[in-house]
Design a protein around this motif. Structure first.
Motif, PDB file in Angstrom:
ATOM      1  N   ASP A   1       1.141  -1.046  -0.328  1.00 63.74           N
ATOM      2  CA  ASP A   1       0.178  -0.169   0.436  1.00 63.74           C
ATOM      3  C   ASP A   1       0.989   1.328   0.194  1.00 63.74           C
ATOM      4  O   ASP A   1       0.210   2.328   0.722  1.00 63.74           O
ATOM      5  N   ALA A   2       2.089   1.290  -0.885  1.00 69.71           N
ATOM      6  CA  ALA A   2       3.155   2.010  -0.772  1.00 69.71           C
ATOM      7  C   ALA A   2       2.547   3.492  -1.945  1.00 69.71           C
ATOM      8  O   ALA A   2       1.925   3.498  -2.974  1.00 69.71           O
ATOM      9  N   VAL A   3       2.230   4.687  -1.158  1.00 72.04           N
ATOM     10  CA  VAL A   3       1.575   5.920  -1.969  1.00 72.04           C
ATOM     11  C   VAL A   3       3.277   6.607  -1.536  1.00 72.04           C
ATOM     12  O   VAL A   3       3.128   7.341  -1.114  1.00 72.04           O
ATOM     13  N   PRO A   4       4.018   6.948  -3.240  1.00 64.78           N
ATOM     14  CA  PRO A   4       4.892   8.227  -2.728  1.00 64.78           C
ATOM     15  C   PRO A   4       4.313   9.533  -2.112  1.00 64.78           C
ATOM     16  O   PRO A   4       4.125   9.334  -2.743  1.00 64.78           O
ATOM     17  N   GLY A   5       5.810   9.665  -1.233  1.00 62.18           N
ATOM     18  CA  GLY A   5       5.534  10.844  -0.486  1.00 62.18           C
ATOM     19  C   GLY A   5       4.315  10.942   0.379  1.00 62.18           C
ATOM     20  O   GLY A   5       4.117  11.661   1.008  1.00 62.18           O
TER      21      GLY A   5
ATOM     22  N   PHE B   1       2.766  10.208   6.226  1.00 61.74           N
ATOM     23  CA  PHE B   1       3.714  11.570   5.489  1.00 61.74           C
ATOM     24  C   PHE B   1       2.700  12.607   5.369  1.00 61.74           C
ATOM     25  O   PHE B   1       2.123  12.403   4.431  1.00 61.74           O
ATOM     26  N   GLU B   2       2.379  13.803   6.104  1.00 56.71           N
ATOM     27  CA  GLU B   2       0.918  14.502   5.203  1.00 56.71           C
ATOM     28  C   GLU B   2       2.624  16.515   5.864  1.00 56.71           C
ATOM     29  O   GLU B   2       3.398  16.118   6.339  1.00 56.71           O
ATOM     30  N   PRO B   3       2.472  17.074   4.087  1.00 56.42           N
ATOM     31  CA  PRO B   3       2.430  17.969   4.573  1.00 56.42           C
ATOM     32  C   PRO B   3       2.280  19.262   5.717  1.00 56.42           C
ATOM     33  O   PRO B   3       0.992  19.288   5.418  1.00 56.42           O
ATOM     34  N   ALA B   4       3.013  19.569   6.356  1.00 56.96           N
ATOM     35  CA  ALA B   4       2.054  20.664   7.495  1.00 56.96           C
ATOM     36  C   ALA B   4       2.713  22.295   6.830  1.00 56.96           C
ATOM     37  O   ALA B   4       2.192  22.847   7.695  1.00 56.96           O
ATOM     38  N   ASP B   5       3.810  22.224   6.402  1.00 59.98           N
ATOM     39  CA  ASP B   5       3.910  23.343   6.167  1.00 59.98           C
ATOM     40  C   ASP B   5       4.761  23.742   4.903  1.00 59.98           C
ATOM     41  O   ASP B   5       5.431  22.525   4.340  1.00 59.98           O
TER      42      ASP B   5
ATOM     43  N   CYS C   1       8.943  12.332   2.526  1.00 63.03           N
ATOM     44  CA  CYS C   1       8.043  12.734   3.573  1.00 63.03           C
ATOM     45  C   CYS C   1       8.468  14.210   1.534  1.00 63.03           C
ATOM     46  O   CYS C   1       9.749  14.970   1.170  1.00 63.03           O
ATOM     47  N   ARG C   2       7.025  14.289   1.167  1.00 61.30           N
ATOM     48  CA  ARG C   2       7.452  15.146  -0.194  1.00 61.30           C
ATOM     49  C   ARG C   2       6.568  16.339   0.301  1.00 61.30           C
ATOM     50  O   ARG C   2       4.821  16.148   0.227  1.00 61.30           O
TER      51      ARG C   2
END
Length: 86
Positions: A10-14, A35-39, A84-85
């Motif tokens: 279940d890999a979703v790059p980034g 992994f979620e962008p924070a800023d 993290c992307r």
């Protein structure tokens, strides 16, 4: 000493990947890495761990409890940064 074998899926790059125990000390173990962008400069890394202990035990082998900071912070920062992307 038990060998711990996990399947990564279940890999979703980034964004995420999941590892599921195929063989190891737990009756079941699934670890989701999110992994979620924070800023613009950073991201939020979240662990979700679902497990079942073997034989109805009240503590895992070795005495540690999954989800404690020592387990989560054992990952090197560069490893997390690579996923993290923004």
């Amino acid at each position: 000493h038990r060998e711990w074998v996990a399947r990564h899926h279940d890999a979703v790059p980034g964004r995420q990947f999941v590892d599921t125990q195929e063989r190891g000390p737990f009756a079941a173990w699934e670890h989701t890495h999110l992994f979620e962008p924070a800023d613009a400069e950073s991201c939020r890394y979240t662990d979700r761990i679902a497990y079942r202990l073997p034989f109805g035990a009240d503590r895992p082998p070795g005495g540690f409890l999954p989800g404690r900071p020592s387990l989560v912070t054992s990952w090197p920062g560069r490893w997390v940064e690579g996923w993290c992307r923004r």
